[in-house]
Each structure stands twice: as structure tokens, then as C-alpha cells.
Design a protein around this motif. Structure first.
Motif, PDB file in Angstrom:
ATOM      1  N   GLY A 188      45.811  35.918  36.290  1.00 18.89           N
ATOM      2  CA  GLY A 188      44.573  36.297  36.010  1.00 18.89           C
ATOM      3  C   GLY A 188      43.597  35.347  36.509  1.00 18.89           C
ATOM      4  O   GLY A 188      43.872  34.049  36.911  1.00 18.89           O
ATOM      5  N   PHE A 189      42.220  35.736  37.239  1.00 16.55           N
ATOM      6  CA  PHE A 189      41.511  35.134  37.816  1.00 16.55           C
ATOM      7  C   PHE A 189      39.967  35.226  37.267  1.00 16.55           C
ATOM      8  O   PHE A 189      39.433  36.424  36.928  1.00 16.55           O
ATOM      9  N   GLN A 190      39.405  34.206  36.792  1.00 10.68           N
ATOM     10  CA  GLN A 190      38.174  34.569  36.335  1.00 10.68           C
ATOM     11  C   GLN A 190      37.215  33.491  36.981  1.00 10.68           C
ATOM     12  O   GLN A 190      37.494  32.214  37.330  1.00 10.68           O
ATOM     13  N   TYR A 191      35.881  33.696  37.421  1.00 10.36           N
ATOM     14  CA  TYR A 191      34.680  32.962  37.989  1.00 10.36           C
ATOM     15  C   TYR A 191      33.421  33.208  37.095  1.00 10.36           C
ATOM     16  O   TYR A 191      33.025  34.261  36.823  1.00 10.36           O
ATOM     17  N   LYS A 192      33.120  32.097  36.310  1.00  7.53           N
ATOM     18  CA  LYS A 192      32.086  32.249  35.493  1.00  7.53           C
ATOM     19  C   LYS A 192      31.351  30.783  35.449  1.00  7.53           C
ATOM     20  O   LYS A 192      32.018  29.930  35.332  1.00  7.53           O
ATOM     21  N   GLN A 193      29.950  30.983  35.464  1.00  5.51           N
ATOM     22  CA  GLN A 193      29.329  29.840  35.191  1.00  5.51           C
ATOM     23  C   GLN A 193      29.724  28.455  36.193  1.00  5.51           C
ATOM     24  O   GLN A 193      29.796  27.638  35.828  1.00  5.51           O
ATOM     25  N   GLY A 194      30.024  29.018  37.317  1.00  4.53           N
ATOM     26  CA  GLY A 194      30.357  28.033  38.539  1.00  4.53           C
ATOM     27  C   GLY A 194      31.859  27.556  38.171  1.00  4.53           C
ATOM     28  O   GLY A 194      32.229  26.613  39.078  1.00  4.53           O
TER      29      GLY A 194
ATOM     30  N   ARG B  20      31.393  42.053  43.733  1.00  2.80           N
ATOM     31  CA  ARG B  20      30.527  42.554  44.411  1.00  2.80           C
ATOM     32  C   ARG B  20      30.207  44.066  43.753  1.00  2.80           C
ATOM     33  O   ARG B  20      29.776  44.243  42.646  1.00  2.80           O
ATOM     34  N   ASN B  21      30.237  45.452  44.510  1.00  2.00           N
ATOM     35  CA  ASN B  21      29.685  46.313  43.967  1.00  2.00           C
ATOM     36  C   ASN B  21      30.826  47.190  43.005  1.00  2.00           C
ATOM     37  O   ASN B  21      30.638  48.208  42.444  1.00  2.00           O
ATOM     38  N   ILE B  22      31.938  46.436  42.770  1.00  5.18           N
ATOM     39  CA  ILE B  22      32.952  47.171  42.134  1.00  5.18           C
ATOM     40  C   ILE B  22      32.634  46.641  40.358  1.00  5.18           C
ATOM     41  O   ILE B  22      33.033  45.713  39.991  1.00  5.18           O
ATOM     42  N   GLN B  23      32.292  47.722  39.784  1.00  7.98           N
ATOM     43  CA  GLN B  23      31.826  47.579  38.357  1.00  7.98           C
ATOM     44  C   GLN B  23      33.070  47.127  37.618  1.00  7.98           C
ATOM     45  O   GLN B  23      33.279  46.133  36.854  1.00  7.98           O
ATOM     46  N   SER B  24      34.057  48.128  37.629  1.00  7.41           N
ATOM     47  CA  SER B  24      35.258  48.271  36.884  1.00  7.41           C
ATOM     48  C   SER B  24      36.342  49.183  37.443  1.00  7.41           C
ATOM     49  O   SER B  24      36.013  50.299  37.968  1.00  7.41           O
ATOM     50  N   ALA B  25      37.510  48.478  38.166  1.00  4.25           N
ATOM     51  CA  ALA B  25      38.779  49.622  38.497  1.00  4.25           C
ATOM     52  C   ALA B  25      39.877  49.054  38.300  1.00  4.25           C
ATOM     53  O   ALA B  25      40.033  47.775  37.906  1.00  4.25           O
ATOM     54  N   GLN B  26      40.804  50.085  38.119  1.00  4.90           N
ATOM     55  CA  GLN B  26      42.071  49.624  38.214  1.00  4.90           C
ATOM     56  C   GLN B  26      42.973  50.457  38.811  1.00  4.90           C
ATOM     57  O   GLN B  26      42.798  51.545  39.142  1.00  4.90           O
TER      58      GLN B  26
ATOM     59  N   ILE C  59      46.385  46.054  39.632  1.00  2.00           N
ATOM     60  CA  ILE C  59      45.062  45.237  39.367  1.00  2.00           C
ATOM     61  C   ILE C  59      44.195  45.890  38.662  1.00  2.00           C
ATOM     62  O   ILE C  59      43.788  47.033  38.993  1.00  2.00           O
ATOM     63  N   LYS C  60      43.281  45.023  37.983  1.00  2.00           N
ATOM     64  CA  LYS C  60      42.192  45.318  37.361  1.00  2.00           C
ATOM     65  C   LYS C  60      41.118  44.397  37.663  1.00  2.00           C
ATOM     66  O   LYS C  60      41.181  43.118  37.600  1.00  2.00           O
ATOM     67  N   ILE C  61      40.191  45.099  37.981  1.00  2.00           N
ATOM     68  CA  ILE C  61      39.003  44.507  38.589  1.00  2.00           C
ATOM     69  C   ILE C  61      37.514  44.459  37.866  1.00  2.00           C
ATOM     70  O   ILE C  61      37.340  45.695  37.725  1.00  2.00           O
TER      71      ILE C  61
ATOM     72  N   THR D 196      36.160  39.186  36.829  1.00  2.00           N
ATOM     73  CA  THR D 196      37.511  39.040  36.218  1.00  2.00           C
ATOM     74  C   THR D 196      38.413  39.782  37.091  1.00  2.00           C
ATOM     75  O   THR D 196      37.872  40.902  37.493  1.00  2.00           O
ATOM     76  N   ILE D 197      39.455  39.138  37.519  1.00  2.02           N
ATOM     77  CA  ILE D 197      40.687  40.012  38.116  1.00  2.02           C
ATOM     78  C   ILE D 197      42.008  39.622  37.287  1.00  2.02           C
ATOM     79  O   ILE D 197      42.112  38.598  37.067  1.00  2.02           O
ATOM     80  N   PHE D 198      42.498  40.838  36.990  1.00  2.92           N
ATOM     81  CA  PHE D 198      43.692  40.750  36.316  1.00  2.92           C
ATOM     82  C   PHE D 198      45.020  41.412  37.069  1.00  2.92           C
ATOM     83  O   PHE D 198      44.635  42.437  37.514  1.00  2.92           O
ATOM     84  N   ALA D 199      46.008  40.958  37.276  1.00  2.96           N
ATOM     85  CA  ALA D 199      47.019  41.639  37.860  1.00  2.96           C
ATOM     86  C   ALA D 199      48.524  41.348  37.345  1.00  2.96           C
ATOM     87  O   ALA D 199      48.887  40.499  36.880  1.00  2.96           O
ATOM     88  N   GLN D 200      49.186  42.656  37.122  1.00  2.53           N
ATOM     89  CA  GLN D 200      50.681  42.562  36.907  1.00  2.53           C
ATOM     90  C   GLN D 200      51.438  42.341  38.141  1.00  2.53           C
ATOM     91  O   GLN D 200      51.246  43.309  38.944  1.00  2.53           O
ATOM     92  N   LEU D 201      52.242  41.213  38.167  1.00  2.00           N
ATOM     93  CA  LEU D 201      53.079  41.192  39.443  1.00  2.00           C
ATOM     94  C   LEU D 201      54.331  41.360  39.054  1.00  2.00           C
ATOM     95  O   LEU D 201      54.857  41.294  38.044  1.00  2.00           O
ATOM     96  N   ARG D 202      55.053  41.809  40.108  1.00  2.00           N
ATOM     97  CA  ARG D 202      56.537  42.102  39.931  1.00  2.00           C
ATOM     98  C   ARG D 202      57.407  41.112  40.932  1.00  2.00           C
ATOM     99  O   ARG D 202      57.097  41.265  42.178  1.00  2.00           O
TER     100      ARG D 202
END
Ligand code: ADP
Ligand code: MG
Length: 357
Positions: free
Chosen positions: A85-91, A12-18, A6-8, A69-75
Motif C-alpha cells: 500500500g502507498f498513501q500520500y497525505k498532508q505531506g 491526478r484525474n483518476i478518482q477511483s479505479a481497479q 491495483i486499486k487507485i 492512495t494506491i493498493f496492490a496485491q502482488l504475486r
């Protein structure tokens, strides 16, 4: 289906994480306000498209950022890889699977069944029936394919009857019959589901709470041995005064009691947490039995309200479901001894995630 990577960004307070996850147990530790719940929020957004904390996704975007933005590789269980992938931008919310848009919440829910145990889970016992109906229907939805279209059909016909009540139109009998046909099916699905959940729920309650006197009872929302249209016809005048339909599956409930008294009166917070967990984990098992696919269970602050002994019993039941687990705690010492498990371990500090090796 489990989440492999998962890439985030900007959640909230997570700027960038994998995070690279295991299909079994994954543990996230961190001090208060470090970002544990924010990480689980990202998992939940990915699986449901919704936040569990707020109805306004704007609050979930990191302050002063434009997009989350959240991106995931699923198995898949067959070993195939899929990209979600999930993105929320400008409503606007955008969900994609392998590059193609996902248009309905139902499609997403089937793809990545996510369950959650957190402080809001107590609402299931404390609050009104709507939370419990949601819980029940989540389970039925995942094991009974026809449930969702029948439920939609019921809701449509109820809306039509409610409109007819206000306008005194002739068609009301037609809508009442429509409601009755789908209500009978909904009741069968729900009733059957609760019957399958019952033994799993009781076994987990026995294991974690050590008692046999907690009961779960399903209520249909009307006396289900009477066809709903008869009841609706009888109550037309009263419903007309109210402006809506009083009886039907929209009133269903699950009632929990201990010794004949409402569970919320008789159980401590710790016991309530275990009761809710028994329900969620029973659902996880039914999902696995029905579809052969494990879901992902998120548990925020596992040791909250629990002593070491009960926390360890909860962990044992969690592991037995075969679900992918993402568990948070403040320190590793709060976690029960997990002997033969080698979990993926992460530590989060000021929104930065590090894998612990
Ligand atoms: N939209 C946001 N942008 C930036 N920070 C946020 C946002 N929403 C919440 N926070 C902050 O993120 C921090 C971590 O919160 P949380 O993940 O709930 O911590 P915890 O580790 O205790 O679960 C808190 O300090 C909170 O104020
Ligand atoms: Mg938290």
C-alpha cells in the motif's frame, strides 16, 4: 513479482479505479488527456514511492482531495500473495507491505522493480551524465547486493573529504584512502554489469534498429587503472579551490556513439527511443537472469515516434523479456499485431477505467 490487482484513488484525474492484471501483457487505451499517464504514475508511485513527473507529490493528488492512495496485491514467483500500500497525505508518504511499514526506498525497489519507457526517457541520451549514472546504478543495485552499501560508504567518505578540503584538516588522507577502496569496488561492479548488458543491448539494437555500429562505452569517472587516492592527493590543491572532489565514481558515464559520433547527433527520435528501449529491456533481462524474478515495465504511448514496423519490433523484444508489461496507446489500432498474446485490455475515458472484453 508481478502486480495482480491495483486499486487507485485520487491519483491526478483518476478518482477511483481497479485493474486486474496479467503477469504478461496489459494494454491501456484512451484519448488524449483521458488518464493513461495518470494510471502509469500510480504504478510508478507504488514501485518507487516517487512521481516520474514532479518532485512535488502534492501535484499528483487529485485536485480538491486530501489523500492519494494506491493498493496492490502482488504475486511472487513462488505464487505467494503480498499486499503493498502507498498513501500520500498532508505531506507524508506511507508505504506498507502486509501491514508493516517499509522504511527505505531500497527495500521497496527490491520488492517491486519498476522500469519506465516514456517521453522523459530521451533524457538518457540528450541530457548530462547523471541520468545515465542513475540508469546504470539501478541495474547494478538489482543484481549486486553489495553495491548499495558500498555506494553509501563512498558517498559518506567523499562528503568527509570535501569537508576536509575546506578546513585543511589532517584527516584528508584517511578519507582519500576510504574513497579509493570503495571506488575500486564500485568500478568493478559497474564495469562487470556493463559487460553483461553489452550483448543483450547489441542484440536488441540489431533486432530493432537493424544496425551493428552503435556502441556503448562505460567511463569510470577517473582513470581507473590509477588508485583513486593517488589522483586525489595530486589534485588536492585544485579540488580545494573548487571546494569539491573532481574525480571518482560520482563522475561515471555511459557514452553512446554511432560511427564514432554522439548518438544524439546521429539518431532520429524514433531510433533514440529504440536505443533507450534496448537498454531498459537489457536491464529487465539481466534482472530476470540474476534474481529469477520478473520486473514490471511501463511503456507510455508506445507508438509515439515509431512507425508500425518499428513499433512491432519493439513489442516483440518487450514480450521476449518475460517481464510484466503495462503499455498505453491512444487507440488499439496503434498497437502492433500481437497474434498469440491475449492481453488484459483496459480503456480509460475522463479518468474512468473499464476492462475491455
Ligand atoms: N492533480 C490533478 N487533479 C486532477 N486532474 C489532474 C491532475 N493532474 C493532472 N490532471 C489532469 O488529468 C488529465 C489526464 O492526464 P494524463 O493522464 O496525462 O492523460 P493522457 O491520457 O493523455 O496520458 C489531464 O486533463 C490533466 O490535466
Ligand atoms: Mg499521456
Amino acid at each position: 513479482m508481478s502486480i495482480e490487482i491495483i486499486k487507485i484513488s485520487h491519483c491526478r484525474n483518476i478518482q477511483s479505479a481497479q485493474l486486474t492484471l496479467k503477469s504478461g501483457l496489459n494494454i491501456i487505451t484512451g484519448a488524449n488527456a483521458s488518464g493513461k499517464t495518470s494510471l502509469l504514475e500510480a504504478f510508478n508511485l507504488l514501485g518507487t514511492g516517487r512521481s516520474f513527473r514532479t518532485s512535488r507529490l502534492n501535484h499528483v493528488i487529485q485536485s480538491e482531495q486530501e489523500a492519494l492512495t494506491i493498493f496492490a496485491q502482488l504475486r511472487t514467483t513462488a505464487g505467494l500473495s503480498q499486499k503493498l500500500g502507498f498513501q500520500y497525505k498532508q505531506g507524508k508518504r506511507l508505504l506498507r507491505l502486509d501491514g508493516n511499514p517499509i522504511r527505505s526506498g531500497a527495500e521497496l525497489a527490491h520488492l517491486l522493480p519498476i522500469q519506465l519507457i516514456n517521453q522523459q526517457s530521451f533524457d538518457l541520451i540528450d541530457q548530462g551524465p547523471s541520468q545515465r549514472r542513475k540508469f546504470l546504478d539501478w541495474g547494478v543495485f538489482h543484481v549486486e547486493q553489495s553495491f548499495y552499501p558500498v555506494w553509501q560508504r563512498y558517498m559518506r567518505s567523499m562528503k568527509q573529504r570535501n569537508a576536509a578540503l575546506r578546513q585543511s584538516v589532517q584527516q584528508i588522507e584517511h578519507w582519500e584512502l576510504e574513497m579509493a577502496t570503495s571506488a575500486a569496488l564500485l568500478h568493478d561492479y559497474r564495469n562487470q554489469y556493463v559487460k553483461s548488458l553489452q550483448p543483450l543491448f547489441s542484440a536488441s539494437v540489431r533486432e530493432m534498429l537493424g544496425c551493428d555500429d552503435i556502441t556503448m562505452q562505460y567511463r569510470a569517472g577517473w582513470e581507473a587503472d590509477i588508485p583513486l587516492n593517488e589522483l586525489l592527493a595530486k589534485n588536492r590543491d585544485k579540488d580545494r579551490e573548487l571546494g569539491y572532489s573532481r574525480y571518482g565514481p560520482q563522475r561515471a558515464d555511459l557514452v553512446f556513439k554511432r560511427d564514432g559520433v554522439a548518438a544524439r547527433e546521429r539518431l532520429s527520435r524514433g531510433q533514440q527511443k529504440l536505443l533507450v528501449s534496448a537498454l531498459v529491456l537489457g536491464q529487465a533481462q539481466l534482472l530476470m537472469n540474476a534474481t529469477g524474478k520478473p520486473g514490471t515495465v511501463l511503456i507510455d504511448d508506445i507508438s509515439a515516434e515509431l512507425d508500425a514496423g518499428h513499433c512491432s519490433k519493439l513489442m516483440k523484444v518487450l514480450l521476449a523479456t518475460g517481464s510484466q508489461l503495462v503499455v498505453t496507446a491512444i487507440t488499439p489500432e496503434q498497437l502492433p499485431d500481437i497474434k498469440d498474446q491475449i492481453p488484459a485490455m483496459f480503456h480509460v475515458k475522463h479518468g474512468e477505467v473499464k476492462e475491455v472484453v
